[in-house]
Design a protein around this motif. Structure first.
Motif, PDB file in Angstrom:
ATOM      1  N   GLY A  85      36.395  40.918  27.498  1.00 32.26           N
ATOM      2  CA  GLY A  85      37.454  40.677  27.994  1.00 32.26           C
ATOM      3  C   GLY A  85      37.908  39.787  27.042  1.00 32.26           C
ATOM      4  N   ALA A 116      36.781  42.206  34.047  1.00 32.76           N
ATOM      5  CA  ALA A 116      37.992  42.847  33.632  1.00 32.76           C
ATOM      6  C   ALA A 116      38.496  44.028  34.682  1.00 32.76           C
ATOM      7  N   TRP A 117      37.465  44.504  35.385  1.00 28.72           N
ATOM      8  CA  TRP A 117      38.148  45.503  36.361  1.00 28.72           C
ATOM      9  C   TRP A 117      38.210  45.221  37.965  1.00 28.72           C
ATOM     10  N   GLY A 168      39.866  39.565  35.489  1.00 28.79           N
ATOM     11  CA  GLY A 168      40.750  40.698  36.080  1.00 28.79           C
ATOM     12  C   GLY A 168      41.375  40.494  37.446  1.00 28.79           C
ATOM     13  N   TRP A 169      41.941  41.558  38.148  1.00 32.92           N
ATOM     14  CA  TRP A 169      42.309  41.138  39.109  1.00 32.92           C
ATOM     15  C   TRP A 169      41.927  42.259  40.231  1.00 32.92           C
ATOM     16  N   THR A 175      45.457  36.420  40.065  1.00 28.66           N
ATOM     17  CA  THR A 175      44.428  36.361  39.081  1.00 28.66           C
ATOM     18  C   THR A 175      43.942  34.591  39.218  1.00 28.66           C
ATOM     19  N   GLY A 210      48.761  37.062  32.456  1.00 30.34           N
ATOM     20  CA  GLY A 210      48.106  38.220  32.742  1.00 30.34           C
ATOM     21  C   GLY A 210      49.074  39.293  32.022  1.00 30.34           C
ATOM     22  N   TYR A 214      46.506  42.051  30.735  1.00 24.46           N
ATOM     23  CA  TYR A 214      46.338  43.289  31.126  1.00 24.46           C
ATOM     24  C   TYR A 214      46.805  44.609  30.514  1.00 24.46           C
ATOM     25  N   TYR A 219      40.756  45.823  30.244  1.00 23.56           N
ATOM     26  CA  TYR A 219      41.768  45.670  31.529  1.00 23.56           C
ATOM     27  C   TYR A 219      42.597  46.776  31.956  1.00 23.56           C
ATOM     28  N   THR A 220      43.028  47.659  30.862  1.00 15.11           N
ATOM     29  CA  THR A 220      43.823  48.591  31.024  1.00 15.11           C
ATOM     30  C   THR A 220      43.141  49.737  32.025  1.00 15.11           C
ATOM     31  N   HIS A 222      41.629  49.597  34.712  1.00 16.00           N
ATOM     32  CA  HIS A 222      42.054  49.312  36.162  1.00 16.00           C
ATOM     33  C   HIS A 222      43.537  49.162  36.344  1.00 16.00           C
TER      34      HIS A 222
END
Length: 312
Positions: A85, A116-117, A168-169, A175, A210, A214, A219-220, A222
């Motif tokens: 990340g 990150a996920w 991540g979220w 976040t 974010g 993201y 991150y992408t 998720h």
């Protein structure tokens, strides 16, 4: 939030500056954000001005610890365990709010957050909402019981730094990073034992960071609709006193998030049924159905327990 307002006695002790402009902006810490976006560097002079203007000692708001806490986090500066990340350094300054605003030396600062996920170590089957790979697909080799959790002890100046990744979220939260400040205990078996928790809080980010983070891998992987800061069920909107960090750095080189935390060393708040809890109810993105070994039981009050479950 209770205990978050500055007292008249404290205001007089702070003198003319605190009696004027400082009081007008509800100060807590060096965490008023700059105007740069997440992909460009933050102006150093603006950051310094923000820190100087807001480094006034006010008791920070306490909130729920949420359902993803685990006992036994390890003492270590780098808490990533190899999780990928955008690099993030969390820099907190702990001060005694009650009298002198002096730095608190030797406090054990504990943080934990999702990867990150959107997954937490110890709860890797909890659905983060949206569409994310199963946590079992992660190839980083991170220990799924300890990643992104850890302690560090404040130095004489009250400062502590931990190296991690930008979180991540997960639904339905903005976040954030969870944090506890412990005093009165001791380091044993590379974790912290005894003492009390003086403050339980959450650290937040302006949404613009974010937006940049993201767009990068991993991150992408998720996808879905994430919650913005203004819509978060825990963040109270008060800026620094409610955990909004000052962010410096870039998405390519990594960020530093800074906050000054005002605590009362004589009080205890472990986050069980604490202030800032959201309404009870089941959010989308199921919270964990059981507690893994070493996790404290939910608080005995049923309303507080339901509320904490709704607020990871």
């Amino acid at each position: 939030m209770t205990d978050s307002d500055i007292t008249r006695r404290r205001a007089l002790a702070l003198g003319g500056v605190a009696g004027g402009a400082a009081l007008g902006i509800g100060l807590t810490s060096c965490s008023s954000d700059s105007e740069s976006d997440g992909s460009s560097s933050v102006t150093a002079s603006a950051s310094a001005s923000a820190s100087a203007a807001s480094d006034t000692c006010v008791l920070n708001s306490t909130v729920t610890e949420g359902p993803y806490y685990l006992d036994g986090a390890l003492f270590r500066k780098d808490i990533t365990d190899g999780k990928p990340g955008v690099p993030l350094t969390v820099k907190l300054t702990v001060r005694d709010q009650t009298e002198s605003c002096d730095p608190v030396s030797g406090a054990a600062v504990e943080i934990w957050h999702c990867d990150a996920w959107g997954y937490y170590s110890g709860y890797t089957t909890a659905n983060p909402g949206g569409s994310a790979p199963a946590e079992s697909e992660d190839t980083s080799g991170a220990d799924d019981k300890t990643y992104l959790r850890g302690f560090q002890t404040t130095a004489d100046d009250g400062v502590v730094e931990l190296m991690t990744i930008y979180p991540g979220w997960y639904t339905p939260r903005a976040t954030h990073i969870h944090v506890k400040v412990h005093t009165g205990g001791k380091k044993a078996d590379n974790t912290y034992e005894g003492g009390k928790v003086n403050w339980t809080g959450q650290l937040f980010f302006d949404d613009k960071y974010g937006e940049a983070v993201y767009k990068k891998s991993p991150y992408t992987e998720h996808t879905g609709t994430r919650t913005k800061l203004d819509d978060d069920m825990v963040y109270a909107g008060g800026g620094a006193k409610d955990g909004l960090m000052t962010i410096t750095g870039t998405v390519d080189d990594g960020f530093t998030g800074a906050l000054t935390v005002g605590i009362d060393p004589d009080k205890e708040n472990d986050g069980s049924g604490g202030g800032g809890e959201p309404p009870s109810g089941q959010p989308s993105g199921s919270p964990p159905s059981g507690m893994p070994s070493g996790t404290p039981s939910p608080p005995p009050d049923s309303d507080a327990s339901a509320s904490a479950s709704a607020s990871p």
